[in-house]
Design a protein around this motif. Structure first.
Motif: not given
Ligand SMILES: [Fe+3]
Ligand SMILES: [Mg+2]
Ligand SMILES: [Zn+2]
Ligand SMILES: [Zn+2]
Lengths: 331, 786
Positions: A304, A306, A308, A316, A318, A320, B461-462, B464-465, B468, B494
């Motif tokens: 991806n 990313f 992070q 965690r 993001m 972006d 981020p987890g 976001c995954v 998906d 996202h």
């Protein structure tokens, strides 16, 4: 200053200011272009250009003059090249105070002299009042890249270490505080500086550095996102490891800004193999511009791409890239 | 030819049943009905649902059709029954269950369901072969969605594929009349999944009885990670304040309330005042967490569970494993009588999603990600293939005339995913990606919308995954590829990026839907409407079509089009999103607008930046503004000193609501609001009310006055706008409708003023339901002729 009646006299005066400040053998040739020696055999030329627009023109730690020298030198230097020459062009607004212009030009000349990178050619235009914002400065730099050196945004690999040369967010916060007359307990000073000395020192000790960038507009976050996409990797940062001066942190919290997205003008992001990381950090720290250098994260495999950041409690977040300003998003 | 009157006339009908009719014991149910009604024929699954032919007396055939509807198995949902006459075959004898037509793929995967009464009876019968077997289930209960990988719903596509049935189980599975006929997760202790208890370090505990050992650990203050249906829970004894505090600290949870599991309704009544609607929800097969009005016993005995809130989230056991913990606590009685008896045991059951990560589902993942949080792990070897959090609901008597008690969703997940929501019309398949917080995605197929399970906040981020994956999983289990995508207008979510990337990859249109338009459209979608209505969106912040931050909007919505006809007066957001976490900043913003900027610094002297914030507010270009209702709540809470900084999302509004409820009824502020017309419609300004709150010394009275005045103001504003727009229907959407006063009282008042009121019931009113609205807007926009 102005054109029209007496404009010619003014133009001469301006030329005088530049000629005196930048005086060097190439400007002294009085030709339309500077004639420069070719780089050594096997070396390649590196060229970068940057237009500088900043409000206010004078800020704690610098002004648009030295900034326009540093910015372009840094763009050349992060490729691993030795900066050699600069070209500068000015767009002045009619009515701009001559005293301010002299101050800016002198600051610029001093920065070039200190960096050992002469301004070898230049140009000035004056636009009508209201069609400019005081002064815009565009600079172009040329440098020499040694044979075999390959440093670039596409070279990061999983397992590499991400290093920053010092505290982040100083420049953008200093500019904003000055522009908006926000007074904080401790004055925030821009970090504007030419990084080629620091970089030369680093490359001498760690020639295998893979990526270098100066995280200017958009800050560290934007720079790392660009690298992640260019290299096809992910990046994981440790929040606690990223150096941020307390006064910058407080100002950003107050203003609702994330220091990761705030511009820097004298900082270097380095990505190198894990085995080189300690050497790179100590090399940076040994230089006056890198005393706060720190290892801030690592490159990871991530389809991806990313970026992070690890926060407290194993959380965690993001980091972006943003398409514009930091828009409100909390529903 | 003379008719033969000696024989009763035989009729034969072909019957097609659509809906949730596969994997829920539908064929055995039809089989039993046919036997009872003396019908011959057959039944089978096919790509469209269930089809059957029945032959017998006409009256019995009508009875069959009526009873298919009225007596359908508990997990089934009959959407339609179509019948036609066909030629009778006098030779046809007996009724058979036929195997599925070859190549026909079953069309749906069922939702997960709490263990049923029949299975419970076996579970606690010492003579039964499944006595105390933690994975007992049948076609009327147990896991579905969470153990299924893909269509068709068939054991080989579930995580039960690795468990071969023993002869005894296989016989049940093969017997058409058995409750376990084609029960895909069918298992017993001889052939099915097994429990194991692990120490914090991941070493297996040598115990013959992992459940008893787990209970003992819980009772002695340990935190145990327990694998459930859709993920792990972190569990501790809710009566042990030290354990609760430790869980809070280890999870980094702040003051956010925890949900509690108790043995049964009798035990739930000990902690909360339950209305009948709440009892029905608690005991329903979906077993959501239900937010109930807490009794003083909670604050006295379950210290620190739901500080400063008037409600507590309760839940009853739903897996056999949960029941066994309570069974052990009751001393392992035989039979089911104990299920009605009060137990003191109350277990904190919080989703194992530390740090805003997705819920942990995998055993190895649990050992890594819950390290340092869990003291032990109670897990098993049946994999969870679809992550699914607990659903959270509120039960409330509806104020709407003719409507029954209507539960509402705070979070829609386990027990409901992947049940579809029927739309008013068919359209192209649309995949809608939602917004940013509490996100869920939504895929449509024909006239059905499938809202994914609650996924979480996309700042992680987890998550976001996980989003998906949820989008891909929906496409797989519905066997459909989207022909359009829909997304929020915010460019940096996202969800928006994923939508645009998918549209690009598939070469299909991407449709951006304004946030609050989508909130209203979600309500219209589930009510099978397309407008025109007056939409009232009371929300946090969403990006408006003019690029500013909306959140208290009156929109006329008609099909895929909307127009903004009113909004709340804008408040400056000093510090952008920082202001959304710090109600004192919103209070400062309100004071500044009152011209009382000088009051800010002394009033919030303990807050960092209080001395400077006036400087910020003096510079409008540094402070974005918002018309968000949520920020007006925050400003009120800040001015009353109820909450100056938030630990969790919506904390200020929730505490304000609880305080108001504790105070009881209050008079509304005299002239507490003003409505002005400007170029973007009728602007409702609550500043006079806030000026009064700034003087209020009793926060509870202030909170009550705020709610009373807000309701009167909204009523005034909405009714006038509806008249002006000549609309008689209003649709209410947005996260602020989780506030009980707004959810309950505003519809009552509006209907008393002659308006038809539509509210969110099948999907959450907050951003958890926004993907449904996006999908509905896209479908209408893509309708031919649009
Ligand atoms: Fe929203
Ligand atoms: Mg640059
Ligand atoms: Zn059952
Ligand atoms: Zn078995």
């Amino acid at each position: 200053m102005g054109h029209g009646a007496g404009g010619r006299a003014m133009a001469q005066l301006i030329d005088e200011v530049f000629a005196r400040a930048f005086a060097n053998e190439w400007l002294g040739q009085g030709n339309d272009a500077a004639v420069l020696p070719a780089p050594a055999a096997g070396e390649r030329l590196v060229m970068a250009t940057d237009a500088h627009v900043v409000s206010p023109l004078f800020f704690p730690g610098g002004d648009i003059g030295c900034l326009s020298v540093h910015g372009t030198i840094n763009d050349v230097a992060v490729m691993g090249a030795r900066p050699l020459y600069l070209a500068a062009s000015f767009i002045l607004e009619e009515g701009f105070a001559l005293a301010d212009l002299v101050r800016i030009v002198n600051s610029m000349a001093a920065a070039a002299r200190e960096a050992g990178v002469p301004v070898v050619t230049g140009d000035t235009k004056v636009v009508e009042a209201g069609k400019g914002d005081g002064v815009f400065i565009s600079t172009t730099g040329v440098g020499a890249l040694p044979a075999g050196r390959d440093i670039g945004g596409a070279n990061a690999r999983a397992g590499d270490v991400v290093i920053v040369s010092g505290s982040i967010g100083d420049h953008g916060t200093a500019i904003l505080s000055q522009r908006e007359s926000l007074a904080f307990d401790t004055e925030i000073v821009s970090d504007t500086a030419a990084l080629h000395g620091l970089i030369a020192h680093l490359l001498e000790l760690v020639p295998g550095v893979r990526v270098m960038r100066d995280p200017t507009r958009g800050g560290l976050a934007t720079t790392l996102n660009e690298i992640a996409v260019q290299s096809g990797v992910g990046i994981s940062l440790e929040e606690a490891a990223i150096p941020v001066h307390p006064q910058v942190e407080a100002a950003c919290e107050f203003l609702g800004l994330d220091p990761l997205y705030v511009a820097n003008e004298g900082k270097l992001v380095v990505i190198c193999a894990a085995a080189d990381a300690d050497a790179a950090v100590s090399a940076l720290r040994a230089h006056p511009l890198g005393t706060e250098a720190a290892r801030i994260g690592e490159v990871i495999d991530d389809p991806n791409h990313f970026v992070q950041i690890r926060t407290g409690f194993g959380g965690r977040r993001m980091v972006d890239w943003l398409s514009g300003e930091q828009l409100p998003r909390i529903c | 030819m003379a008719q033969d009157f000696s024989q009763p006339r035989l009729e034969r009908r072909h019957i097609r049943v659509r809906g949730v009719v596969q994997g829920v014991g539908f064929r055995p149910f039809v089989y039993r009905l046919a036997q009872t009604l003396d019908l011959s024929g057959w039944v089978r699954n096919d790509g469209d649902g269930v089809e059957l032919e029945g032959q017998g007396l006409p009256g019995n055939l009508s009875a069959l059709i009526a009873r298919i509807r009225s007596e359908a198995p508990s997990l089934a949902r009959v959407d339609s029954i179509h019948t036609r006459l066909c030629d009778a075959d006098p030779a046809d004898q007996g009724f058979t269950i036929r195997t599925s037509e070859s190549g026909a793929v079953s069309t749906t995967i069922g939702h997960d369901s709490a263990v049923c009464a029949d299975c419970l009876a076996e579970l606690f019968d010492p003579a039964d072969r499944r006595w105390r077997y933690p994975f007992i289930n049948c076609t009327h209960c147990g896991p579905r969605y969470t153990i299924t990988r893909a269509l068709p719903y068939d054991r080989s596509n579930t995580s039960m594929a690795t468990f071969a049935q023993c002869p005894a189980c296989q016989r049940e599975y093969d017997a058409p009349v058995h409750r376990r006929f084609h029960a895909e997760p069918n298992a017993c202790a001889d052939c099915g999944p097994q429990l194991s208890l692990l120490e914090a370090a991941g070493v297996r505990v040598a115990t013959r009885d992992p459940i008893a050992d787990t209970l003992l650990r819980l009772l002695t203050g340990e935190i145990v990670a327990i694998k459930g249906l859709g993920g792990f829970h972190l569990v501790c004894d809710a009566r042990n304040p030290e354990a609760v505090e430790r869980l809070r600290a280890r999870k980094g949870r702040g003051g956010k309330p925890f949900a509690v599991m108790v043995a049964n309704l009798a035990s739930a009544r000990r902690w909360a005042r339950l209305a009948s609607a709440e009892e029905a929800l608690l005991a329903g097969a979906e077993r959501p967490v239900v937010l109930c009005e807490k009794r003083p016993s909670v604050d006295n005995e379950l210290w620190g569970l739901a500080p400063d809130l008037g409600s507590i989230g309760l839940m009853l056991p739903y897996t056999p494993l949960h029941y066994l913990l309570f069974h052990d606590n009751a001393g392992r009685p035989s039979g089911t009588d104990w299920l009605g008896e009060v137990q003191d045991l109350a277990l904190v059951m919080t989703s194992a999603n530390p740090g805003g990560e997705p819920l942990v589902t995998d055993n190895q993942e649990a050992l890594q990600r819950l390290k340092g949080i869990a003291d032990a792990y109670l897990m098993h070897d049946r994999d969870i293939l679809s992550r699914c959090d607990d659903s959270v609901m509120v039960a409330e008597r509806s104020a709407l005339a003719g409507a029954r008690e209507t539960p509402r969703f705070v979070r829609r997940a386990r027990g409901f995913t992947p049940r579809s929501i029927r739309l008013a019309q068919k359209g192209v398949p649309v995949l809608a990606f939602g917004a940013w917080l509490k996100n869920a995605v939504c895929l449509t197929r024909g006239d059905e919308a499938f809202l994914s399970e609650h996924i979480g906040d996309l700042d992680n981020p987890g998550v976001c995954v996980a989003m998906d994956q949820a989008a891909e999983h929906l496409q797989r289990i519905l066997a459909i590829q989207p022909e359009a995508v829909a997304h929020d207008l915010h460019p940096d979510f996202h969800s928006t990026r994923a939508a645009l990337a998918l549209a690009d990859r598939l070469g299909v249109p991407a449709i951006g839907v304004q946030h609050h338009h989508a909130h209203i459209a979600a309500v219209l979608a589930e009510h099978r409407r397309s407008g025109p209505v007056l939409g009232v969106a009371l929300d946090g912040v969403g990006l408006g079509s003019d690029g500013s931050a909306w959140g208290g909007e009156l929109l006329t919505v008609d099909g895929a089009a909307f127009e903004r006809v009113g909004h709340l007066a804008p408040l400056a957001l000093p510090g952008g999103d920082q202001a959304a976490r710090a109600p004192w900043r919103m209070a400062a913003s309100a004071l500044h607008r009152m011209g009382r900027g000088a009051d800010i610094a002394p009033r919030f002297a303990t807050q960092r930046g209080a001395a400077q914030i006036k400087v910020l507010l003096d510079k409008p270009h540094l402070c974005p503004t918002t018309t968000s209702m949520g920020r007006w709540f925050d400003a009120a809470a800040g001015l009353l000193g109820v909450c100056e900084r938030m630990d969790y999302d919506a904390e200020a509004a929730m505490r304000l609501e609880s305080l108001a409820a504790s105070y009881g009824s209050a008079l509304r502020a005299h002239r507490g609001w003003a409505v002005r017309e400007d170029e973007s419609g009728a602007e409702l300004d609550l500043l006079p009310l806030l000026a009064e709150l700034a003087r209020e010394r009793n926060p509870a009275r202030g909170a009550a006055v705020f709610h009373a005045t807000l309701l009167a103001a909204l009523e005034d504003w909405i009714v006038a706008a509806a008249r002006h727009e000549r609309l008689s229907t209003v649709a209410l959407g947005g996260g602020c409708f989780l506030n009980r006063q707004l959810a309950f009282e505003l519809p009552r008042r509006l209907s008393a003023r002659g308006l038809e009121v539509l509210t969110a019931r099948q999907a959450p009113c907050n951003d958890g339901g926004i993907a449904l609205g996006q999908a509905w807007v896209a479908i209408q926009q893509l309708q031919p002729g649009n």
